[in-house]
Design a protein around this motif. Structure first.
Motif: not given
Length: 119
Positions: A46, A53, A57-62, A71, A73, A88, A107
């Motif tokens: 992370e 983001p 947007e909210d990134i849950i995991r990268a 990613v 999100k 997500p 992306w």
């Protein structure tokens, strides 16, 4: 009962001190070590990610992978809606060189992530 010949061989790249210490741990200590190692791995993945983001947007995991960043999100509508946030969603992000210099994130949308996918 297992014999020393049945003991697993550590994979290549495991430091000698870790390979020597792990077999001496109890099952409970091994489980706690696994949890700690997973937390450290997530922390490194992370914090090392250059992915930021976008608006709403909210990134849950990268997670850094070989040649791209994976990613997951959530996205919210600019004006909001009853179904927000959406996702997500899973993306692969590659850093591409620009002719004028520097890089730009590209992306690639792969689809929605469902709970059965490990989320």
């Amino acid at each position: 009962m297992t014999s020393p010949a049945d003991e697993p061989t550590p994979p290549e790249g495991v430091p000698d001190r870790v390979a020597t210490d792990l077999p001496e741990l109890t099952p409970e200590e091994l489980r706690n070590t696994i949890i700690y190692a997973q937390e450290l791995l997530q922390f490194h993945d992370e914090t090392a990610s250059p992915i930021e983001p976008g608006p709403n947007e909210d990134i849950i995991r990268a997670t850094e992978r070989d040649g791209y960043t994976e990613v997951v999100k959530l996205a919210s509508c600019a004006q909001g809606c009853d179904d927000c946030p959406h996702g997500p969603y899973l993306y692969h992000v590659k850093q591409e060189s620009r002719p004028e210099g520097g890089t730009k994130a590209r992306w690639m949308f792969l689809g929605e992530v469902y709970p059965d996918d490990g989320e």
